[in-house]
Scaffold this active site. Structure first.
Site, PDB file in Angstrom:
ATOM      1  N   ASN A   1       0.834  -1.202   0.000  1.00 45.76           N
ATOM      2  CA  ASN A   1       0.000   0.000   0.000  1.00 45.76           C
ATOM      3  C   ASN A   1       0.866   1.248   0.000  1.00 45.76           C
ATOM      4  O   ASN A   1       2.043   1.202   0.358  1.00 45.76           O
ATOM      5  CB  ASN A   1      -1.024   0.019   1.155  1.00 45.76           C
ATOM      6  CG  ASN A   1      -0.673  -0.938   2.262  1.00 45.76           C
ATOM      7  OD1 ASN A   1       0.187  -0.636   3.085  1.00 45.76           O
ATOM      8  ND2 ASN A   1      -1.277  -2.118   2.242  1.00 45.76           N
TER       9      ASN A   1
ATOM     10  N   THR B   1      -7.308   0.913   2.203  1.00 43.28           N
ATOM     11  CA  THR B   1      -6.583  -0.272   2.656  1.00 43.28           C
ATOM     12  C   THR B   1      -6.659  -0.425   4.182  1.00 43.28           C
ATOM     13  O   THR B   1      -6.639   0.579   4.906  1.00 43.28           O
ATOM     14  CB  THR B   1      -5.103  -0.206   2.217  1.00 43.28           C
ATOM     15  OG1 THR B   1      -4.378  -1.194   2.932  1.00 43.28           O
ATOM     16  CG2 THR B   1      -4.460   1.132   2.535  1.00 43.28           C
ATOM     17  N   SER B   2      -6.707  -1.664   4.631  1.00 42.72           N
ATOM     18  CA  SER B   2      -6.768  -1.896   6.084  1.00 42.72           C
ATOM     19  C   SER B   2      -5.414  -1.575   6.738  1.00 42.72           C
ATOM     20  O   SER B   2      -5.350  -1.321   7.937  1.00 42.72           O
ATOM     21  CB  SER B   2      -7.142  -3.356   6.370  1.00 42.72           C
ATOM     22  OG  SER B   2      -6.152  -4.200   5.807  1.00 42.72           O
ATOM     23  N   GLU B   3      -4.360  -1.576   5.929  1.00 45.03           N
ATOM     24  CA  GLU B   3      -3.029  -1.300   6.494  1.00 45.03           C
ATOM     25  C   GLU B   3      -2.741   0.198   6.591  1.00 45.03           C
ATOM     26  O   GLU B   3      -1.638   0.588   6.981  1.00 45.03           O
ATOM     27  CB  GLU B   3      -1.942  -2.008   5.672  1.00 45.03           C
ATOM     28  CG  GLU B   3      -1.851  -3.486   6.006  1.00 45.03           C
ATOM     29  CD  GLU B   3      -0.660  -4.180   5.368  1.00 45.03           C
ATOM     30  OE1 GLU B   3       0.108  -4.808   6.111  1.00 45.03           O
ATOM     31  OE2 GLU B   3      -0.495  -4.117   4.146  1.00 45.03           O
TER      32      GLU B   3
ATOM     33  N   HIS C   1       6.872 -10.214   7.574  1.00 44.55           N
ATOM     34  CA  HIS C   1       5.856  -9.493   6.806  1.00 44.55           C
ATOM     35  C   HIS C   1       6.458  -8.764   5.594  1.00 44.55           C
ATOM     36  O   HIS C   1       6.238  -9.183   4.466  1.00 44.55           O
ATOM     37  CB  HIS C   1       5.130  -8.520   7.751  1.00 44.55           C
ATOM     38  CG  HIS C   1       4.001  -7.791   7.108  1.00 44.55           C
ATOM     39  ND1 HIS C   1       3.034  -7.125   7.814  1.00 44.55           N
ATOM     40  CD2 HIS C   1       3.688  -7.594   5.802  1.00 44.55           C
ATOM     41  CE1 HIS C   1       2.174  -6.572   6.987  1.00 44.55           C
ATOM     42  NE2 HIS C   1       2.554  -6.837   5.757  1.00 44.55           N
TER      43      HIS C   1
HETATM   44 ZN   LIG Z   1       1.798  -6.018   3.991  1.00 45.04          ZN
END
Ligand SMILES: [Zn+2]
Length: 352
Positions: free
Chosen positions: A107, A151-153, A235
């Protein structure tokens, strides 16, 4: 001497119907001239920067999260925002083409006002976004404009922007080599390639937390006062820039190329060499002139290139010369070698 362009010069040019893009790129622009150029929709350069400023567009002062929804909608659809939306799409394509993102991963966010950010939507490949997919959010993550859901991030990006007022743009992705280091829990070593020392510096690892949770963002945000690029354990990577989104993206290219180079070097059967702490000090001086902070600026020479993880047992003492007279700073470091080999083996065995 550089030409100084004031708001009056810009007004004069607009009044005469002149072309704003004809203004010299290497001139010095006053803050009010920059504001006027931004509000006039140009000239916006290759990296979304107002010509001559050397930095991205300053966050707008004319709108805030508390502006009316009509004002926010107008702002969201302004030429300036359209240019930034297109830039995010371009950066998304570059992330995807370089395989730094997979599926819907990654993102991008740009601060566009003190408490507003433009960001990518959820559930979309970063290689195939359109300007109309973008979202406008406040710094708490509440969506203010845009058809698609943000985006959730985004919380992590916003927490970085709150913790680091200089952060104008943030990029998060999953480049395989750098992410490999994040999975192995190994901070990339220092004093091997100048590029990363100047534009990034040391890259810490934030502990793993579930992606998209406030806790994840909190752990990353704790590191951004000293670091512009952070590995996220198990991640990926996130970077921020005080310039613009392209600069945040460049940090990904630099880090990923570095991690890949270190792994290649580790497999060549030759001891890996480092440059010396005094040579790193020269790079830090260049960094200082570029206005890029580094917590190592001001450290004693013997404290530089001292990475406990890669060079265990190295202490801040006067360098000793070996029997061969070879400087220890360029001598092979057996502990580094062993560790690089162990990581290489680990990564290669995981790939099978
Ligand atoms: Zn990620």
């Amino acid at each position: 001497m550089k030409t100084v362009i004031s708001a009056r010069d810009v007004e004069e040019l607009i009044r005469k119907g002149g072309d704003l893009s004809s203004l010299p790129a290497d001139a010095v622009y006053t803050p009010s001239a920059r504001d006027l150029l931004r509000d006039s929709g140009g000239p916006v350069g290759r990296s979304g920067t107002v010509a001559g400023t050397g930095a991205g567009p300053s966050p707008s002062k004319s709108v805030s999260a508390s502006s009316s929804s009509a004002d926010l909608e107008r702002f969201f659809n302004s030429p300036e925002m359209t240019a930034l939306k297109q830039k995010i799409c371009e950066i998304g394509q570059r992330l995807w083409q370089r395989a730094y993102v997979d599926g819907n991963g990654g993102n991008i966010a740009i601060r566009v006002a003190d408490d507003l950010a433009l960001c990518t939507p959820t559930l979309i490949s970063k290689g195939f976004m359109k300007p109309e997919d973008m979202c406008l959010v406040d710094l708490e993550g509440n969506q203010k404009a845009g058809i698609k859901k943000r985006t959730s991030e985004i919380l992590m990006h916003l927490q970085i922007m709150k913790a680091q007022p200089k952060a104008k743009a943030t990029v998060h992705c999953h480049p395989p080599y750098a992410t490999g280091f994040a999975v192995a829990g190994v901070e990339p070593p220092s004093c091997m390639i100048p590029e990363i020392e100047v534009f990034i510096g040391k890259v810490p690892i934030a502990p793993y937390r579930t992606p998209g949770t406030p806790e994840m963002g909190h752990l990353v945000a704790e590191l951004v006062d000293k670091h512009n690029t952070v590995l996220m354990a198990n991640h990926g990577v996130v970077s921020w820039s005080h310039n613009d989104v392209e600069d945040a993206y460049f940090k990904m290219e630099i880090l990923e190329a570095y991690c890949r180079t270190v792994l290649v070097a580790a497999q060549l059967g030759q001891p890996m060499k480092t440059f010396s702490p005094s040579q790193l000090q020269d790079l830090l001086k260049i960094k200082q002139t570029l206005g890029i902070p580094d917590p190592r600026i001001g450290l004693k020479e013997c404290e530089l290139c001292d990475n406990a993880e890669w060079r265990p047992g190295v202490t801040c003492a006067l360098p000793e010369r070996g029997a061969t007279g070879e400087s220890p700073s360029v001598a092979p470091d057996p502990s580094t070698e062993a560790l690089v080999q162990a990581i290489t083996d680990q990564i290669l065995s995981g790939a099978r």
